[in-house]
Scaffold this motif. Structure first.
Motif, short mmCIF file in Angstrom:
data_model
loop_
_atom_site.label_atom_id
_atom_site.label_comp_id
_atom_site.label_asym_id
_atom_site.label_seq_id
_atom_site.Cartn_x
_atom_site.Cartn_y
_atom_site.Cartn_z
N HIS A 12 -0.93 9.63 -10.65
CA HIS A 12 -0.67 10.57 -9.55
C HIS A 12 -2.00 11.00 -8.94
O HIS A 12 -2.97 11.27 -9.65
CB HIS A 12 0.07 11.81 -10.02
CG HIS A 12 0.14 12.89 -8.96
ND1 HIS A 12 -0.77 13.91 -8.88
CD2 HIS A 12 1.00 13.06 -7.93
CE1 HIS A 12 -0.47 14.68 -7.84
NE2 HIS A 12 0.60 14.18 -7.25
N LYS A 16 4.90 11.45 -0.64
CA LYS A 16 5.55 12.65 -0.11
C LYS A 16 4.61 13.33 0.88
O LYS A 16 3.46 13.67 0.54
CB LYS A 16 5.88 13.61 -1.25
CG LYS A 16 6.57 14.90 -0.82
CD LYS A 16 6.85 15.78 -2.04
CE LYS A 16 7.50 17.09 -1.64
NZ LYS A 16 7.73 17.96 -2.83
N SER A 75 1.16 13.65 -1.19
CA SER A 75 1.19 13.49 -2.64
C SER A 75 1.66 12.08 -2.98
O SER A 75 2.63 11.58 -2.38
CB SER A 75 2.13 14.53 -3.27
OG SER A 75 2.24 14.34 -4.66
N VAL A 76 0.98 11.44 -3.92
CA VAL A 76 1.25 10.03 -4.21
C VAL A 76 1.52 9.81 -5.71
O VAL A 76 0.71 10.20 -6.55
CB VAL A 76 0.07 9.13 -3.79
CG1 VAL A 76 0.40 7.66 -4.03
CG2 VAL A 76 -0.31 9.36 -2.33
N LEU A 77 2.65 9.22 -6.01
CA LEU A 77 2.95 8.70 -7.34
C LEU A 77 2.94 7.19 -7.25
O LEU A 77 3.47 6.62 -6.30
CB LEU A 77 4.32 9.17 -7.83
CG LEU A 77 4.49 10.67 -8.11
CD1 LEU A 77 5.95 10.98 -8.42
CD2 LEU A 77 3.60 11.10 -9.27
N ASP A 111 -3.53 12.92 -4.88
CA ASP A 111 -3.22 13.44 -3.55
C ASP A 111 -4.18 12.83 -2.53
O ASP A 111 -5.30 12.46 -2.86
CB ASP A 111 -3.36 14.97 -3.52
CG ASP A 111 -2.35 15.66 -4.42
OD1 ASP A 111 -1.18 15.22 -4.44
OD2 ASP A 111 -2.73 16.63 -5.10
N THR A 165 9.74 11.78 2.30
CA THR A 165 9.32 10.87 1.23
C THR A 165 9.54 9.43 1.65
O THR A 165 10.56 9.10 2.26
CB THR A 165 10.10 11.16 -0.06
OG1 THR A 165 9.89 12.51 -0.46
CG2 THR A 165 9.64 10.25 -1.19
N GLY A 212 -3.40 9.80 -15.14
CA GLY A 212 -2.51 8.68 -15.36
C GLY A 212 -2.42 8.24 -16.80
O GLY A 212 -3.14 8.74 -17.68
N GLU A 260 -7.24 12.62 -10.12
CA GLU A 260 -6.22 11.63 -10.47
C GLU A 260 -5.95 11.68 -11.97
O GLU A 260 -6.88 11.78 -12.77
CB GLU A 260 -6.67 10.22 -10.08
CG GLU A 260 -5.66 9.14 -10.44
CD GLU A 260 -5.99 7.80 -9.82
OE1 GLU A 260 -5.36 6.79 -10.19
OE2 GLU A 260 -6.89 7.75 -8.95
N ARG A 275 5.44 6.15 -4.28
CA ARG A 275 6.33 7.20 -3.77
C ARG A 275 5.43 8.23 -3.09
O ARG A 275 4.67 8.93 -3.77
CB ARG A 275 7.16 7.83 -4.88
CG ARG A 275 8.17 8.86 -4.37
CD ARG A 275 9.10 9.31 -5.48
NE ARG A 275 10.06 10.32 -5.05
CZ ARG A 275 11.20 10.06 -4.43
NH1 ARG A 275 11.53 8.80 -4.19
NH2 ARG A 275 12.01 11.03 -4.06
#
Length: 224
Positions: free
Chosen positions: A84, A144, A113-115, A86, A159, A63, A61, A142
């Motif tokens: 961010h 994906k 995948s994560v934002l 995963d 998404t 950030g 991670e 967000r």
């Protein structure tokens, strides 16, 4: 007019005395096993695939966070946090329920995948050389999803934007007035439903899951 001038002066003084911080951090994200559902509707009725006790991969991670501590109440602040990570799903065999019947089935790889953008509307601290702190607030996610190993789905990414929350607690070690190191544990939660694409029909097939993630991060704080 005089009132506006006075108000502007007061805001300028408060801003000059305010304590701003910028954090850079890295760490690990762990999502415990959980259930997920592939929402499948057929002419014959509901044929959802409910996958039980699905394993998620651990992830790096990264950030950054901007924070502001109130000059009139230095124990309270707010922040804006961007990160961010995963939460990929590896290929595995799991118990799967379809139309009331449960049996082992193969779940292929799905990359997640994560934002996330967190609004820390509550930040509390007890100041000292070692400063414990706590934060909490709503988070925009967000997410994906990309199918890699399930033949009934295409590899087209999907998404989903969803609102969840983040809570965290940590300890900061002040090296000097404008520099500190910190370590922090966080927990995030969001309900997600990216819509994947069926390989045969091209129809949308939602992938529904709760993403509950534990985060352990460490970084550096710059004061202004």
């Amino acid at each position: 007019m005089r009132l506006l001038v006075l108000l502007g002066f007061c805001l300028a003084v408060a801003s000059a005395r305010a304590e701003w911080q910028a954090d850079l951090y890295a760490g690990a994200a762990h999502t415990p096993n959980s259930d997920m559902t592939l929402v499948v509707n057929t002419p014959g009725g509901n044929a959802d695939h409910e996958f039980h006790n699905v394993k998620w991969k651990n992830s790096l991670e990264l950030g950054a966070r901007a924070g502001y501590w109130l000059p009139s109440a230095p124990w309270y602040g707010v922040g804006l946090d961007f990160a961010h990570f995963d939460a990929d799903i590896p290929g595995q065999t799991v118990d799967t329920t379809i139309q009331g019947v449960t049996a082992p089935a193969v779940l292929g790889t799905i990359d997640i995948s994560v934002l996330m953008l967190s609004f820390d509307v509550v930040r509390l601290r007890y100041r000292g050389t070692l400063t414990p702190y706590f934060s909490a607030g709503p988070t925009l996610f967000r997410i994906k999803a990309t199918n890699r190993g399930n033949s009934e789905l295409t590899s087209k990414s999907a998404t989903d934007n969803a609102v969840g929350y983040k809570i965290g607690a940590g300890l900061s070690w002040t090296l000097r007035k404008d520099l500190a190191l910190f370590g922090e544990f966080r927990y995030t939660h969001v309900k997600a439903e990216p819509v994947l694409e069926g390989a045969l029909t091209g129809a949308g097939i939602p992938l529904r899951f709760d993403l509950n993630t534990h985060h352990l991060v460490a970084g550096v704080t710059f004061g202004f």
